[in-house]
Motif scaffolding. Sequence first.
Motif, PDB file in Angstrom:
ATOM      1  N   SER A 119       0.819  -1.212   0.000  1.00  0.00           N
ATOM      2  CA  SER A 119       0.000   0.000   0.000  1.00  0.00           C
ATOM      3  C   SER A 119       0.858   1.270   0.000  1.00  0.00           C
ATOM      4  CB  SER A 119      -0.957  -0.003   1.192  1.00  0.00           C
ATOM      5  OG  SER A 119      -0.230   0.225   2.375  1.00  0.00           O
ATOM      6  N   PHE A 120       2.139   1.162   0.308  1.00  0.00           N
ATOM      7  CA  PHE A 120       3.034   2.320   0.268  1.00  0.00           C
ATOM      8  C   PHE A 120       3.664   2.510  -1.110  1.00  0.00           C
ATOM      9  CE2 PHE A 120       2.718   1.734   4.776  1.00  0.00           C
ATOM     10  CZ  PHE A 120       2.889   3.012   5.306  1.00  0.00           C
ATOM     11  N   GLU A 121       3.515   1.531  -1.986  1.00  0.00           N
ATOM     12  CA  GLU A 121       4.204   1.600  -3.277  1.00  0.00           C
ATOM     13  C   GLU A 121       3.339   2.344  -4.295  1.00  0.00           C
ATOM     14  OE1 GLU A 121       7.113  -1.948  -3.769  1.00  0.00           O
ATOM     15  OE2 GLU A 121       5.190  -2.810  -3.237  1.00  0.00           O
ATOM     16  N   PRO A 122       3.981   2.921  -5.348  1.00  0.00           N
ATOM     17  CA  PRO A 122       3.203   3.717  -6.298  1.00  0.00           C
ATOM     18  C   PRO A 122       2.181   2.865  -7.050  1.00  0.00           C
ATOM     19  CG  PRO A 122       5.542   3.603  -6.941  1.00  0.00           C
ATOM     20  CD  PRO A 122       5.424   2.895  -5.641  1.00  0.00           C
ATOM     21  N   THR A 123       0.937   3.294  -7.004  1.00  0.00           N
ATOM     22  CA  THR A 123      -0.132   2.581  -7.712  1.00  0.00           C
ATOM     23  C   THR A 123       0.204   2.470  -9.193  1.00  0.00           C
ATOM     24  OG1 THR A 123      -1.645   3.574  -6.160  1.00  0.00           O
ATOM     25  CG2 THR A 123      -2.630   2.590  -8.090  1.00  0.00           C
ATOM     26  N   SER A 124       0.821   3.533  -9.726  1.00  0.00           N
ATOM     27  CA  SER A 124       1.129   3.539 -11.163  1.00  0.00           C
ATOM     28  C   SER A 124       2.102   2.428 -11.549  1.00  0.00           C
ATOM     29  CB  SER A 124       1.723   4.889 -11.556  1.00  0.00           C
ATOM     30  OG  SER A 124       2.878   5.137 -10.781  1.00  0.00           O
ATOM     31  N   ALA A 125       2.855   1.901 -10.580  1.00  0.00           N
ATOM     32  CA  ALA A 125       3.793   0.819 -10.886  1.00  0.00           C
ATOM     33  C   ALA A 125       3.165  -0.552 -10.688  1.00  0.00           C
ATOM     34  CB  ALA A 125       5.033   0.937 -10.000  1.00  0.00           C
ATOM     35  N   LEU A 126       1.996  -0.586 -10.073  1.00  0.00           N
ATOM     36  CA  LEU A 126       1.374  -1.860  -9.721  1.00  0.00           C
ATOM     37  C   LEU A 126       0.112  -2.155 -10.529  1.00  0.00           C
ATOM     38  CD1 LEU A 126       1.596  -1.431  -5.865  1.00  0.00           C
ATOM     39  CD2 LEU A 126       2.618  -3.329  -7.111  1.00  0.00           C
ATOM     40  N   VAL A 127      -0.755  -1.150 -10.627  1.00  0.00           N
ATOM     41  CA  VAL A 127      -2.103  -1.385 -11.153  1.00  0.00           C
ATOM     42  C   VAL A 127      -2.163  -1.070 -12.647  1.00  0.00           C
ATOM     43  CG1 VAL A 127      -4.520  -0.705 -10.983  1.00  0.00           C
ATOM     44  CG2 VAL A 127      -3.135  -0.909  -8.923  1.00  0.00           C
ATOM     45  N   ALA A 128      -2.602  -2.062 -13.427  1.00  0.00           N
ATOM     46  CA  ALA A 128      -2.683  -1.891 -14.881  1.00  0.00           C
ATOM     47  C   ALA A 128      -4.031  -1.350 -15.307  1.00  0.00           C
ATOM     48  CB  ALA A 128      -2.420  -3.232 -15.571  1.00  0.00           C
ATOM     49  N   GLY A 129      -5.082  -1.677 -14.555  1.00  0.00           N
ATOM     50  CA  GLY A 129      -6.438  -1.291 -14.939  1.00  0.00           C
ATOM     51  C   GLY A 129      -7.409  -2.311 -14.385  1.00  0.00           C
ATOM     52  N   PRO A 130      -8.649  -2.287 -14.868  1.00  0.00           N
ATOM     53  CA  PRO A 130      -9.670  -3.173 -14.309  1.00  0.00           C
ATOM     54  C   PRO A 130      -9.324  -4.664 -14.396  1.00  0.00           C
ATOM     55  CG  PRO A 130     -10.678  -1.493 -15.701  1.00  0.00           C
ATOM     56  CD  PRO A 130      -9.197  -1.325 -15.838  1.00  0.00           C
ATOM     57  N   THR A 131      -8.631  -5.093 -15.455  1.00  0.00           N
ATOM     58  CA  THR A 131      -8.353  -6.533 -15.584  1.00  0.00           C
ATOM     59  C   THR A 131      -6.970  -6.925 -15.099  1.00  0.00           C
ATOM     60  OG1 THR A 131      -7.350  -6.443 -17.799  1.00  0.00           O
ATOM     61  CG2 THR A 131      -9.775  -6.577 -17.685  1.00  0.00           C
ATOM     62  N   GLY A 132      -6.032  -5.992 -15.064  1.00  0.00           N
ATOM     63  CA  GLY A 132      -4.643  -6.317 -14.734  1.00  0.00           C
ATOM     64  C   GLY A 132      -3.798  -6.616 -15.966  1.00  0.00           C
ATOM     65  N   TYR A 133      -4.464  -6.864 -17.112  1.00  0.00           N
ATOM     66  CA  TYR A 133      -3.731  -7.233 -18.339  1.00  0.00           C
ATOM     67  C   TYR A 133      -3.469  -6.041 -19.264  1.00  0.00           C
ATOM     68  CZ  TYR A 133      -4.525 -12.130 -17.223  1.00  0.00           C
ATOM     69  OH  TYR A 133      -4.519 -13.351 -16.613  1.00  0.00           O
ATOM     70  N   GLU A 134      -3.978  -4.856 -18.913  1.00  0.00           N
ATOM     71  CA  GLU A 134      -3.953  -3.736 -19.851  1.00  0.00           C
ATOM     72  C   GLU A 134      -2.549  -3.402 -20.364  1.00  0.00           C
ATOM     73  OE1 GLU A 134      -5.707  -3.973 -17.087  1.00  0.00           O
ATOM     74  OE2 GLU A 134      -7.771  -3.392 -17.507  1.00  0.00           O
ATOM     75  N   CYS A 135      -1.568  -3.307 -19.461  1.00  0.00           N
ATOM     76  CA  CYS A 135      -0.210  -2.947 -19.895  1.00  0.00           C
ATOM     77  C   CYS A 135       0.431  -4.089 -20.666  1.00  0.00           C
ATOM     78  CB  CYS A 135       0.652  -2.560 -18.698  1.00  0.00           C
ATOM     79  SG  CYS A 135       0.003  -1.149 -17.797  1.00  0.00           S
ATOM     80  N   LEU A 136       0.260  -5.309 -20.174  1.00  0.00           N
ATOM     81  CA  LEU A 136       0.809  -6.477 -20.876  1.00  0.00           C
ATOM     82  C   LEU A 136       0.255  -6.545 -22.298  1.00  0.00           C
ATOM     83  CD1 LEU A 136       0.597  -8.966 -17.881  1.00  0.00           C
ATOM     84  CD2 LEU A 136       2.721  -8.379 -19.100  1.00  0.00           C
ATOM     85  N   GLU A 137      -1.034  -6.291 -22.453  1.00  0.00           N
ATOM     86  CA  GLU A 137      -1.648  -6.325 -23.791  1.00  0.00           C
ATOM     87  C   GLU A 137      -1.012  -5.288 -24.712  1.00  0.00           C
ATOM     88  OE1 GLU A 137      -6.085  -7.852 -22.375  1.00  0.00           O
ATOM     89  OE2 GLU A 137      -5.760  -5.731 -22.733  1.00  0.00           O
ATOM     90  N   ARG A 138      -0.828  -4.092 -24.195  1.00  0.00           N
ATOM     91  CA  ARG A 138      -0.251  -3.025 -25.035  1.00  0.00           C
ATOM     92  C   ARG A 138       1.183  -3.353 -25.419  1.00  0.00           C
ATOM     93  NH1 ARG A 138      -1.018   2.863 -22.754  1.00  0.00           N
ATOM     94  NH2 ARG A 138      -0.053   3.317 -24.751  1.00  0.00           N
TER      95      ARG A 138
END
Length: 268
Positions: free
Chosen positions: A193-212
């Motif tokens: 919870s202390f780590e940057p959300t932008s480095a952890l969360v991809a979006g609603p599914t979790g696959y958004e960054c991997l897909e891109r």
Amino acid sequence: MRIKDLLRRRALDALETRILLRAVLGMTDAQIAAAPERELSAPELERYGSFVRRRITGEPIAYLTGEREFYSLVFGITAAVLVPRPETELLVDLALARTQRPEAPAVLDLATGSGCVAIAIAVNRPQARVTATDASAAALALARANAVRHGVAVEFVRSDWFDELAGRSFHVIVANPPYVAQGDPHLARADVSFEPTSALVAGPTGYECLERIIARAPRHLAAGGWLIVEHGCDQAARVRGLLVQAGLAGVFTERDLAGLERVSGGRV
Ligand code: GLN
């Protein structure tokens, strides 16, 4: 208070106490063990106390000491980046195994954060030309400082994935992108919870960054070049599907030290 009193009344486990004491006193474990009677000065005691209080709320130890070891190298760490994880060393192993040829391979690390993956590759494959990107200026500044610390020349580019890399290709592309889904209970863990959300969360599914990344990587791979990505331990099958769908061959998944499917890749 003396070191031995502090060790006797410690609020954290023995390992964490030792890490914090090392940081506060600037002493090695051996020096600490040899000086049980040493008194902590008022400022030392205050700094130690504040570290302990922050640690108890869950703040990662790497953010307190400002350092974390990864691939046997010590990296400067701030709250602007994810704390390097031991399982990510697998990404470095797999990249190094695929950069023995050509003579001077071009390697790209997307979303480099602290720079730990790019720099570990550069240190262990000195003839490689390593490029690293991040969307965060704070992360890039830290990664640059880490490259200087380890004496390697990594090219850093502020870029959202491949946006600033038009027309460029690489022999190996690696990425440890955000791959956690919004609302995943993992995010509520005290340290995470202390780590940057932008480095952890991809979006609603979790696959958004991997897909891109997977969809766009083939355009940036040299002939026979590899894309290698870290992902969640329950995401391997879908990631392999994305790699095949992007036209990559030799698609594989490797397990981390905990036996979890952690890294997948394929080549053009
Ligand atoms: N493995 C990380 C965790 O445990 C997630 C890292 C990422 O999203 N790239 O939180």
